[in-house]
Design a protein around this motif. Structure first.
Motif, PDB file in Angstrom:
ATOM      1  N   ASN A  69      -8.145   8.561   6.749  1.00 22.25           N
ATOM      2  CA  ASN A  69      -7.278   7.987   5.803  1.00 22.25           C
ATOM      3  C   ASN A  69      -7.049   6.449   5.801  1.00 22.25           C
ATOM      4  OD1 ASN A  69      -5.245   8.468   4.035  1.00 22.25           O
ATOM      5  ND2 ASN A  69      -3.400   8.419   5.244  1.00 22.25           N
ATOM      6  N   ILE A  70      -8.294   5.976   5.538  1.00 21.55           N
ATOM      7  CA  ILE A  70      -8.497   4.397   5.486  1.00 21.55           C
ATOM      8  C   ILE A  70      -9.445   4.422   4.331  1.00 21.55           C
ATOM      9  CG2 ILE A  70      -9.660   2.337   6.576  1.00 21.55           C
ATOM     10  CD1 ILE A  70      -9.358   3.717   9.525  1.00 21.55           C
ATOM     11  N   ASN A  71      -8.888   3.339   3.509  1.00 20.63           N
ATOM     12  CA  ASN A  71      -9.616   3.051   2.199  1.00 20.63           C
ATOM     13  C   ASN A  71     -11.087   2.819   2.520  1.00 20.63           C
ATOM     14  OD1 ASN A  71     -10.712   1.782  -0.216  1.00 20.63           O
ATOM     15  ND2 ASN A  71      -8.744   2.258  -1.039  1.00 20.63           N
ATOM     16  N   PRO A  72     -12.122   3.296   1.968  1.00 17.72           N
ATOM     17  CA  PRO A  72     -13.487   2.831   2.531  1.00 17.72           C
ATOM     18  C   PRO A  72     -13.903   1.643   1.611  1.00 17.72           C
ATOM     19  CG  PRO A  72     -13.397   5.294   1.754  1.00 17.72           C
ATOM     20  CD  PRO A  72     -12.104   4.783   1.627  1.00 17.72           C
ATOM     21  N   ARG A  73     -13.393   1.376   0.434  1.00 15.98           N
ATOM     22  CA  ARG A  73     -13.457   0.185  -0.421  1.00 15.98           C
ATOM     23  C   ARG A  73     -12.906  -0.974   0.305  1.00 15.98           C
ATOM     24  NH1 ARG A  73     -12.214   0.683  -6.190  1.00 15.98           N
ATOM     25  NH2 ARG A  73      -9.989   0.517  -5.210  1.00 15.98           N
ATOM     26  N   THR A  74     -11.736  -0.956   1.013  1.00 18.27           N
ATOM     27  CA  THR A  74     -10.967  -2.211   1.565  1.00 18.27           C
ATOM     28  C   THR A  74     -11.260  -2.188   2.738  1.00 18.27           C
ATOM     29  OG1 THR A  74      -8.950  -1.070   1.500  1.00 18.27           O
ATOM     30  CG2 THR A  74      -9.613  -2.168  -0.554  1.00 18.27           C
ATOM     31  N   GLY A  75     -11.263  -1.095   3.628  1.00 15.36           N
ATOM     32  CA  GLY A  75     -11.221  -0.879   5.104  1.00 15.36           C
ATOM     33  C   GLY A  75      -9.581  -1.016   5.583  1.00 15.36           C
ATOM     34  N   LEU A  76      -8.620  -0.870   4.681  1.00 15.60           N
ATOM     35  CA  LEU A  76      -7.373  -0.956   5.081  1.00 15.60           C
ATOM     36  C   LEU A  76      -6.639   0.489   5.005  1.00 15.60           C
ATOM     37  CD1 LEU A  76      -6.493  -4.264   3.064  1.00 15.60           C
ATOM     38  CD2 LEU A  76      -7.126  -3.938   5.582  1.00 15.60           C
ATOM     39  N   ALA A  77      -5.661   0.659   5.838  1.00 19.28           N
ATOM     40  CA  ALA A  77      -4.784   1.758   6.038  1.00 19.28           C
ATOM     41  C   ALA A  77      -3.522   1.595   5.553  1.00 19.28           C
ATOM     42  CB  ALA A  77      -5.037   2.688   7.303  1.00 19.28           C
ATOM     43  N   THR A  78      -2.896   2.624   4.698  1.00 22.22           N
ATOM     44  CA  THR A  78      -1.509   2.576   4.245  1.00 22.22           C
ATOM     45  C   THR A  78      -0.722   2.685   5.486  1.00 22.22           C
ATOM     46  OG1 THR A  78      -1.706   5.039   3.646  1.00 22.22           O
ATOM     47  CG2 THR A  78      -1.991   3.068   1.852  1.00 22.22           C
ATOM     48  N   ASP A  79      -1.175   3.388   6.539  1.00 23.68           N
ATOM     49  CA  ASP A  79      -0.100   3.763   7.530  1.00 23.68           C
ATOM     50  C   ASP A  79       0.327   2.430   8.034  1.00 23.68           C
ATOM     51  OD1 ASP A  79       0.432   5.595   9.865  1.00 23.68           O
ATOM     52  OD2 ASP A  79       0.299   3.749  10.853  1.00 23.68           O
ATOM     53  N   TYR A  80       0.018   1.079   7.739  1.00 22.57           N
ATOM     54  CA  TYR A  80       0.547  -0.112   8.201  1.00 22.57           C
ATOM     55  C   TYR A  80       1.863  -0.384   7.421  1.00 22.57           C
ATOM     56  CZ  TYR A  80       0.902  -5.079   9.165  1.00 22.57           C
ATOM     57  OH  TYR A  80       1.543  -6.407   9.682  1.00 22.57           O
ATOM     58  N   LEU A  81       1.922   0.295   6.435  1.00 22.77           N
ATOM     59  CA  LEU A  81       3.207  -0.136   5.301  1.00 22.77           C
ATOM     60  C   LEU A  81       4.280   0.670   5.959  1.00 22.77           C
ATOM     61  CD1 LEU A  81       1.731   0.297   1.800  1.00 22.77           C
ATOM     62  CD2 LEU A  81       1.756  -1.696   3.136  1.00 22.77           C
ATOM     63  N   ASN A  82       4.167   1.630   6.883  1.00 23.16           N
ATOM     64  CA  ASN A  82       5.253   2.210   7.497  1.00 23.16           C
ATOM     65  C   ASN A  82       5.941   1.080   8.233  1.00 23.16           C
ATOM     66  OD1 ASN A  82       4.625   4.699   6.531  1.00 23.16           O
ATOM     67  ND2 ASN A  82       3.297   5.442   8.317  1.00 23.16           N
ATOM     68  N   HIS A  83       5.316   0.058   8.905  1.00 18.93           N
ATOM     69  CA  HIS A  83       5.983  -0.691   9.509  1.00 18.93           C
ATOM     70  C   HIS A  83       6.890  -1.636   8.845  1.00 18.93           C
ATOM     71  CE1 HIS A  83       6.287  -4.520  12.217  1.00 18.93           C
ATOM     72  NE2 HIS A  83       5.770  -4.988  11.446  1.00 18.93           N
ATOM     73  N   PHE A  84       6.746  -1.772   7.472  1.00 18.90           N
ATOM     74  CA  PHE A  84       7.460  -2.579   6.569  1.00 18.90           C
ATOM     75  C   PHE A  84       8.589  -1.415   5.978  1.00 18.90           C
ATOM     76  CE2 PHE A  84       3.605  -5.101   6.655  1.00 18.90           C
ATOM     77  CZ  PHE A  84       4.334  -6.182   6.975  1.00 18.90           C
ATOM     78  N   ASN A  85       8.162  -0.246   5.753  1.00 18.64           N
ATOM     79  CA  ASN A  85       8.842   0.930   5.182  1.00 18.64           C
ATOM     80  C   ASN A  85      10.400   0.914   6.285  1.00 18.64           C
ATOM     81  OD1 ASN A  85       7.882   0.760   2.775  1.00 18.64           O
ATOM     82  ND2 ASN A  85       6.323   2.394   3.494  1.00 18.64           N
ATOM     83  N   GLU A  86       9.954   1.005   7.682  1.00 21.77           N
ATOM     84  CA  GLU A  86      11.011   1.145   8.632  1.00 21.77           C
ATOM     85  C   GLU A  86      12.047   0.037   8.348  1.00 21.77           C
ATOM     86  OE1 GLU A  86      11.600   0.711  13.448  1.00 21.77           O
ATOM     87  OE2 GLU A  86       9.490   0.517  12.591  1.00 21.77           O
ATOM     88  N   LEU A 105       6.768  -6.707  -2.706  1.00 15.40           N
ATOM     89  CA  LEU A 105       5.528  -7.168  -1.819  1.00 15.40           C
ATOM     90  C   LEU A 105       4.860  -5.911  -1.056  1.00 15.40           C
ATOM     91  CD1 LEU A 105       7.278 -10.297  -0.193  1.00 15.40           C
ATOM     92  CD2 LEU A 105       5.456 -10.157  -2.084  1.00 15.40           C
ATOM     93  N   ILE A 106       5.681  -4.945  -0.670  1.00 17.93           N
ATOM     94  CA  ILE A 106       5.317  -3.643   0.013  1.00 17.93           C
ATOM     95  C   ILE A 106       4.144  -3.094  -1.129  1.00 17.93           C
ATOM     96  CG2 ILE A 106       5.653  -1.505   0.859  1.00 17.93           C
ATOM     97  CD1 ILE A 106       8.222  -2.744   2.254  1.00 17.93           C
ATOM     98  N   ALA A 107       4.793  -3.000  -2.396  1.00 18.19           N
ATOM     99  CA  ALA A 107       3.908  -2.227  -3.513  1.00 18.19           C
ATOM    100  C   ALA A 107       2.479  -3.090  -3.633  1.00 18.19           C
ATOM    101  CB  ALA A 107       4.706  -2.186  -4.543  1.00 18.19           C
ATOM    102  N   ALA A 108       2.608  -4.529  -3.713  1.00 17.78           N
ATOM    103  CA  ALA A 108       1.675  -5.444  -3.925  1.00 17.78           C
ATOM    104  C   ALA A 108       0.685  -5.076  -2.703  1.00 17.78           C
ATOM    105  CB  ALA A 108       1.893  -6.834  -3.844  1.00 17.78           C
ATOM    106  N   CYS A 109       1.133  -4.819  -1.406  1.00 23.25           N
ATOM    107  CA  CYS A 109       0.441  -4.753  -0.271  1.00 23.25           C
ATOM    108  C   CYS A 109      -0.295  -3.390  -0.539  1.00 23.25           C
ATOM    109  CB  CYS A 109       1.205  -4.654   0.987  1.00 23.25           C
ATOM    110  SG  CYS A 109       0.348  -4.960   2.576  1.00 23.25           S
ATOM    111  N   GLY A 110       0.231  -2.360  -0.715  1.00 21.26           N
ATOM    112  CA  GLY A 110      -0.275  -1.062  -1.008  1.00 21.26           C
ATOM    113  C   GLY A 110      -1.498  -0.980  -2.444  1.00 21.26           C
ATOM    114  N   GLY A 111      -1.254  -2.108  -3.102  1.00 18.74           N
ATOM    115  CA  GLY A 111      -2.016  -2.358  -4.251  1.00 18.74           C
ATOM    116  C   GLY A 111      -3.454  -2.863  -3.553  1.00 18.74           C
ATOM    117  N   VAL A 112      -3.169  -3.843  -2.747  1.00 15.77           N
ATOM    118  CA  VAL A 112      -4.391  -4.389  -2.202  1.00 15.77           C
ATOM    119  C   VAL A 112      -5.334  -3.327  -0.946  1.00 15.77           C
ATOM    120  CG1 VAL A 112      -5.331  -5.984  -0.346  1.00 15.77           C
ATOM    121  CG2 VAL A 112      -3.419  -6.525  -2.002  1.00 15.77           C
ATOM    122  N   ILE A 113      -4.246  -2.650  -0.356  1.00 11.18           N
ATOM    123  CA  ILE A 113      -4.812  -1.465   0.528  1.00 11.18           C
ATOM    124  C   ILE A 113      -5.838  -0.622  -0.509  1.00 11.18           C
ATOM    125  CG2 ILE A 113      -4.611   0.532   1.661  1.00 11.18           C
ATOM    126  CD1 ILE A 113      -2.131  -1.080   2.802  1.00 11.18           C
TER     127      ILE A 113
END
Length: 165
Positions: A29-46, A143-151
């Motif tokens: 569940n890590i985006n192969p194109r970016t190398g980033l995982a949406t799980d990190y957004l949980n930090h901000f969603n909390e 900003l969380i949405a933008a971060c998700g866009g980058v991911i």
């Protein structure tokens, strides 16, 4: 260390090696194109969840004040994410421009949330804390949405527009 350890997430890999790496990321569940995982957004969603509770339950401000900024690596190191080591490795190998854009947004999120926490510690009235929480939520959610866009490898123009507002 292998010769591929310093290569970007997918860009410097070719052929079967690239396909195997991409599949490992996808399965984790890590985006192969970016190398980033949406799980990190949980930090901000909390943090947002706690902020959203404050208008109805002002005493929840104390819970928000226990939230602390965590870097990508710190988040995954402390998490129960199954592929946390792979998530950190993929982040470190991510395309520098993608990672810079991602880091810029997450640093902005941390700055806002830290500043709101500092302000909440300095005020005594619940009404003021409620206003701070409401305003912070309005700043942080896009900003969380933008971060998700980058991911997810979204368009740079979309992220630039959100960051400019």
């Amino acid at each position: 260390m292998s010769s591929t350890a310093s290569q970007p997430a997918t860009h410097a890999r070719t052929g079967p090696e690239a396909a195997a790496w991409a599949e490992r990321l996808r399965v984790a569940n890590i985006n192969p194109r970016t190398g980033l995982a949406t799980d990190y957004l949980n930090h901000f969603n909390e943090a947002v969840m706690l902020l959203e509770m404050i208008p109805d339950m002002p005493e929840c401000a104390e819970d928000f004040l226990t939230w602390t900024p965590l870097s990508y690596a710190e988040h995954f190191t402390a998490s129960n994410f199954k592929a946390r080591d792979l998530a950190i490795e993929a982040y470190e190998k991510a395309e520098p421009s993608v990672r810079a854009q991602f880091d810029n947004i997450t640093q902005t999120l941390h700055s806002i949330l830290t500043a709101v926490g500092t302000a909440m510690r300095e005020v005594e009235k619940d009404e003021t804390r409620v206003k701070l929480a409401e305003q912070a939520t309005l700043w942080v959610q896009p900003l969380i949405a933008a971060c998700g866009g980058v991911i997810h490898g979204g368009a740079d123009a979309d992220v630039d527009t959100i960051m400019a507002n």
